[in-house]
Write an enzyme that holds these catalytic residues in place. Structure first.
Site, PDB file in Angstrom:
ATOM      1  N   SER A  21     -20.755  17.528  44.571  1.00  0.00           N
ATOM      2  CA  SER A  21     -19.957  18.629  45.100  1.00  0.00           C
ATOM      3  C   SER A  21     -20.184  18.781  46.602  1.00  0.00           C
ATOM      4  O   SER A  21     -19.891  17.854  47.363  1.00  0.00           O
ATOM      5  CB  SER A  21     -20.292  19.911  44.321  1.00  0.00           C
ATOM      6  OG  SER A  21     -19.322  20.901  44.527  1.00  0.00           O
ATOM      7  N   HIS A  72     -17.334  20.113  36.033  1.00  0.00           N
ATOM      8  CA  HIS A  72     -17.778  19.896  37.400  1.00  0.00           C
ATOM      9  C   HIS A  72     -19.279  19.632  37.488  1.00  0.00           C
ATOM     10  O   HIS A  72     -19.718  18.818  38.289  1.00  0.00           O
ATOM     11  CB  HIS A  72     -17.405  21.102  38.256  1.00  0.00           C
ATOM     12  CG  HIS A  72     -17.756  20.946  39.699  1.00  0.00           C
ATOM     13  ND1 HIS A  72     -17.321  19.876  40.465  1.00  0.00           N
ATOM     14  CD2 HIS A  72     -18.518  21.709  40.539  1.00  0.00           C
ATOM     15  CE1 HIS A  72     -17.782  20.001  41.706  1.00  0.00           C
ATOM     16  NE2 HIS A  72     -18.514  21.097  41.764  1.00  0.00           N
TER      17      HIS A  72
END
Length: 264
Positions: free
Chosen positions: A88, A239
């Site tokens: 990320s 995610h």
């Protein structure tokens, strides 16, 4: 761009260096499982990025600034060239490092992130953390319950609560500087306009249930910067793919490194 800060660092193993970079609200501690595993073959370095973990708190969190912190770390550790894995926000730091210092990067792995601007709810999350009276909380369950009104995912709340620590005067405090993070949300969600491309090996590892990375939607942006990009999917992962499917995540990383950056 502010002056580089001296990042807190966890290191383990010997051999070719491998740098692990955590995401927003995270720390090197979130990657302990992989630090230990990859240390069987590599010298693993896992820093806390600025305003996270045990690293210094400073305003300014655009990606060139975060990258300069990492370059200063590599210089301090005497590392000329490194493979870098980032999740990320850490993946965007990894990409920025590869694009601005290609001679320092042997391979790059971006976990569930693309070199694009996102429109996610980080401002809402930080606002929720700021609204909770953690100083007056009697225990962590009270903080979790207060956060539940704004953050319905128990997994996200538990991840955020890794930043809740006891305060010296009683109650709790956030170990991350919430206002610095709030001010930096546009930079964190964005990606700098950079010239050139990284011509080395690159892996974009993503979860098929995540809304952060889509190989079709993001392929052009990736190809513009990383012409040799490879892709690998973790079926059903979101995610936080490394937390949801740690074994599959580590195996995918190891398969890529085996040909892109063999241990020695």
């Amino acid at each position: 761009m502010s002056e580089p800060v001296q990042l807190s660092l966890t290191t383990r193993g010997t051999g070719a260096p491998l740098l692990l970079l955590h995401g927003l609200y995270g720390s090197s501690g979130n990657l302990n499982r992989f630090t230990r595993r990859f240390a069987h073959d590599y010298r693993v370095l896992a820093p806390d990025l600025r305003n996270h973990g045990r690293s210094p708190h400073r305003p300014g969190m655009d990606y060139p600034t975060l990258t300069e912190d990492v370059v200063a770390l590599l210089d301090r550790e005497g590392i000329e060239r490194v493979a870098v894995l980032g999740h990320s926000m850490g993946g965007k730091v990894a990409m920025t490092l590869a694009l601005t210092r290609p001679q320092r990067v042997a391979a790059v792995i971006a976990a569930d992130i693309a070199p694009v601007t996102y429109q996610h709810n980080h401002g809402t999350l930080i606002g929720a953390l700021q609204q909770v009276d953690v100083a007056g909380a009697g225990n962590r369950r009270e903080v979790d319950a207060a956060l539940a009104a704004a953050i319905d995912s128990p997994a996200v709340r538990q991840f955020l609560l890794t930043n809740l620590v006891p305060a010296d005067e009683g109650g709790y405090r956030w170990r991350i500087p919430l206002q610095f993070l709030a001010d930096a949300v546009p930079d964190i969600q964005g990606f700098p306009e950079l010239e050139g491309a990284y011509d080395g090996p690159a892996l974009f590892l993503y979860g098929t249930a995540s809304d952060y990375f889509d190989p079709d939607r993001h392929r052009d942006a990736v190809a513009a910067y990383f012409p040799k990009a490879e892709y690998a999917a973790l079926e059903g992962a979101g995610h936080w793919l490394h937390a949801e499917q740690p074994e599959a995540f580590a195996a995918a990383v190891e398969r890529f490194l085996a040909h892109a950056y063999p241990a020695r």
